[in-house]
Scaffold this active site. Structure first.
Site, PDB file in Angstrom:
ATOM      1  N   GLY A 201     -20.000  19.879 -21.240  1.00  0.00           N
ATOM      2  CA  GLY A 201     -19.423  20.028 -22.729  1.00  0.00           C
ATOM      3  C   GLY A 201     -19.762  20.712 -23.489  1.00  0.00           C
ATOM      4  O   GLY A 201     -19.265  21.917 -24.296  1.00  0.00           O
TER       5      GLY A 201
ATOM      6  N   ASN B 256     -11.881  14.381 -31.854  1.00  0.00           N
ATOM      7  CA  ASN B 256     -12.433  13.118 -30.851  1.00  0.00           C
ATOM      8  C   ASN B 256     -12.386  12.027 -31.046  1.00  0.00           C
ATOM      9  O   ASN B 256     -12.982  10.515 -31.180  1.00  0.00           O
ATOM     10  CB  ASN B 256     -13.726  13.103 -30.299  1.00  0.00           C
TER      11      ASN B 256
ATOM     12  N   SER C 197     -14.969  19.061 -20.371  1.00  0.00           N
ATOM     13  CA  SER C 197     -16.199  17.890 -19.851  1.00  0.00           C
ATOM     14  C   SER C 197     -15.831  17.527 -18.767  1.00  0.00           C
ATOM     15  O   SER C 197     -14.750  16.151 -18.885  1.00  0.00           O
ATOM     16  CB  SER C 197     -16.793  17.551 -20.635  1.00  0.00           C
TER      17      SER C 197
ATOM     18  N   THR D 194     -29.651  27.196 -10.041  1.00  0.00           N
ATOM     19  CA  THR D 194     -28.813  26.183  -8.674  1.00  0.00           C
ATOM     20  C   THR D 194     -27.594  25.592  -8.737  1.00  0.00           C
ATOM     21  O   THR D 194     -27.899  25.253 -10.221  1.00  0.00           O
ATOM     22  CB  THR D 194     -29.726  25.834  -7.462  1.00  0.00           C
TER      23      THR D 194
ATOM     24  N   CYS E 162     -22.891   8.676 -34.472  1.00  0.00           N
ATOM     25  CA  CYS E 162     -23.809   8.647 -35.383  1.00  0.00           C
ATOM     26  C   CYS E 162     -24.597   7.212 -35.404  1.00  0.00           C
ATOM     27  O   CYS E 162     -23.573   6.377 -34.449  1.00  0.00           O
ATOM     28  CB  CYS E 162     -24.038   9.134 -37.364  1.00  0.00           C
TER      29      CYS E 162
HETATM   30  C1  LIG Z   1     -18.134  14.380 -25.393  1.00  0.00           C
HETATM   31  C2  LIG Z   1     -17.509  16.020 -25.997  1.00  0.00           C
HETATM   32  C3  LIG Z   1     -18.677  17.064 -26.235  1.00  0.00           C
HETATM   33  C4  LIG Z   1     -19.516  16.852 -25.395  1.00  0.00           C
HETATM   34  O1  LIG Z   1     -19.411  17.326 -23.940  1.00  0.00           O
HETATM   35  P1  LIG Z   1     -20.535  16.425 -22.988  1.00  0.00           P
HETATM   36  O2  LIG Z   1     -20.003  16.481 -21.444  1.00  0.00           O
HETATM   37  O3  LIG Z   1     -20.907  14.732 -23.021  1.00  0.00           O
HETATM   38  O4  LIG Z   1     -22.000  17.346 -23.061  1.00  0.00           O
HETATM   39  C5  LIG Z   1     -18.314  18.192 -26.896  1.00  0.00           C
HETATM   40  N1  LIG Z   1     -16.460  17.675 -27.284  1.00  0.00           N
HETATM   41  C6  LIG Z   1     -15.526  17.044 -27.658  1.00  0.00           C
HETATM   42  C7  LIG Z   1     -14.599  17.082 -28.522  1.00  0.00           C
HETATM   43  C8  LIG Z   1     -16.448  16.123 -26.743  1.00  0.00           C
HETATM   44  O5  LIG Z   1     -15.490  14.883 -27.033  1.00  0.00           O
END
Ligand SMILES: *Cc1c(COP(=O)(O)O)cnc(C)c1O
Length: 388
Positions: free
Chosen positions: A75, A155, A203, A241, A328
């Site tokens: 993500g 989040n 993600s 790849t 954090c």
């Molecule tokens: C977890 C998260 C990400 C990062 O995704 P990853 O696959 O862990 O790098 C980005 N944005 C939000 C809102 C997330 O909760």
């Protein structure tokens, strides 16, 4: 029901356990069908077929074309590709970016980097519930604006943004619109057309798929400058790849999530409301985020007079995995940027707690959690030097 090891896992916003069905779908592509999708012999084509089919599956879930899907290494990488990719490709058009104060660090730190490179960034405020006002997005757009990036759901507090409304505004003003939909992935509507987004990040590990696999929707005709250079994979938008087992798993997980979404969301929302109601009977507990416009699996609070970290450690001792919500690291005393932006006082934000539910969580688990809370909180408060 808890997990097999007895843990009550209430941190599905951080990551989710991979489903066994997903693992089974991935398995053949590790050592049996290991070919490079770029190789012309049968073994390579077998991988290419799996890759094509993953693009198609994801495209069905997003109501878009398979060619509009780019798989990335997570993500965070997809957010970086969307934001830097648009900013660099659109530099001539303008150097102004609009985002919000409550984005994930994958977005915020990328915007800050662009500021260091001379771009101008507007960080829109949010209200006490963590909502962005679409009228403020509209007012912030200038003829120099080359990108608007606003998350679908937060989040830390689960607040859902009015993405379709913001999308309509951006489209009318012809400004590319990106949304970080990582938390919305398995839970909310992902129809790219009705959301009116140009770019959307997902993600896989947030919806019971593998870690290290991201998905970026890029609307046809939207130019992004690739950020990983090399071969011509993913239609020249992301070199390297392809992670064939990973993208097979991501597609399978997304498809399962969408098939089960309606029923599972109903169940989660009921459990969430039971949890929120129970928590709010505890002294000095306050809900953070929006009372109704929130993710069906997300409950977040501040508990006055309690040190968030001590609470998490005490919950861990009784087999409950929870989070303060902010990424954090332990020992960091900076209050969450999300809670600050919502106007939560720093003293209050120290007692932040985020409980995010998922497939393994049952009504029993919620009851046990509430019982343990009622035991732990008074104990912590009597130890605390903080005024309640
Ligand atoms: C977890 C998260 C990400 C990062 O995704 P990853 O696959 O862990 O790098 C980005 N944005 C939000 C809102 C997330 O909760």
């Amino acid at each position: 029901m808890a997990l097999a090891n007895g843990v009550i896992y209430l941190d599905h916003a951080a990551t989710t356990p991979m489903r066994t069905e997903v693992l089974a779908r991935m398995e053949p592509y590790f050592s049996e069908f290991f070919g490079n999708p770029s190789s012309i012999y049968t073994l390579g084509r077998k991988s290419l077929d799996a890759l094509d089919s993953a693009h198609e599956t994801v495209a069905r879930a997003l109501n878009c074309r398979p060619t509009e899907i780019v798989f990335t290494g997570g993500g965070s990488e997809a957010d970086n590709l969307a934001i830097k990719g648009i900013a660099y490709a659109q530099r001539k058009r303008g150097d102004h970016i609009i985002t919000t104060a409550i984005e994930h660090h994958a977005v915020l730190h990328t915007c800050q980097r662009l500021e260091q490179e001379g771009y101008r960034v507007t960080y829109l405020p949010v209200d006490v519930f963590g909502r962005v006002d679409p009228a403020q997005v509209e007012a912030a757009i200038t003829d120099q604006t080359s990108l608007v990036t606003i998350m679908y759901a937060n989040n830390e507090v689960g607040t859902i943004q009015p993405i379709a409304e913001i999308g309509r505004i951006c489209r009318a003003r012809r400004v590319p619109f990106h949304t970080d939909a990582v938390q919305a992935g398995g839970l909310l509507d992902l129809d790219a057309a009705s959301l009116q987004v140009d770019l959307l990040t997902l993600s896989a590990h947030k919806f019971y798929g593998p870690k290290g696999v991201g998905i970026l929707y890029v609307r046809q005709g939207t130019r992004v400058q690739p950020q990983v250079l090399g071969g011509s994979q993913e239609r020249n938008r992301r070199a390297g790849t392809e992670n064939v087992p990973g993208v097979v798993g991501a597609a399978a997980a997304l498809e399962l999530a969408r098939d089960e979404r309606e029923r599972e969301n109903e169940r989660l929302q009921e459990l969430r409301d039971q949890l929120i109601a129970g928590m709010l009977t505890l002294p000095d507990a306050q809900l953070t985020g929006h009372p109704t416009q929130r993710l069906p699996n997300s409950a977040s609070f501040t508990l006055a007079g309690v040190e968030g970290e001590s609470l998490l450690l005490n919950l861990d001792l009784v087999g409950i995995a929870a989070s303060s919500g902010s990424a954090c690291t332990s020992g960091d005393i900076e209050p969450s940027h999300v809670l600050s932006a919502m106007g939560v006082a720093a003293s209050q934000a120290r007692g932040a707690l985020r409980l995010t539910l998922g497939r393994s969580v049952s009504a029993d688990d919620i009851n046990v959690t509430l019982e343990r809370m009622a035991e732990i909180l008074p104990r912590l408060r009597s130890l605390s030097t903080q005024p309640a």
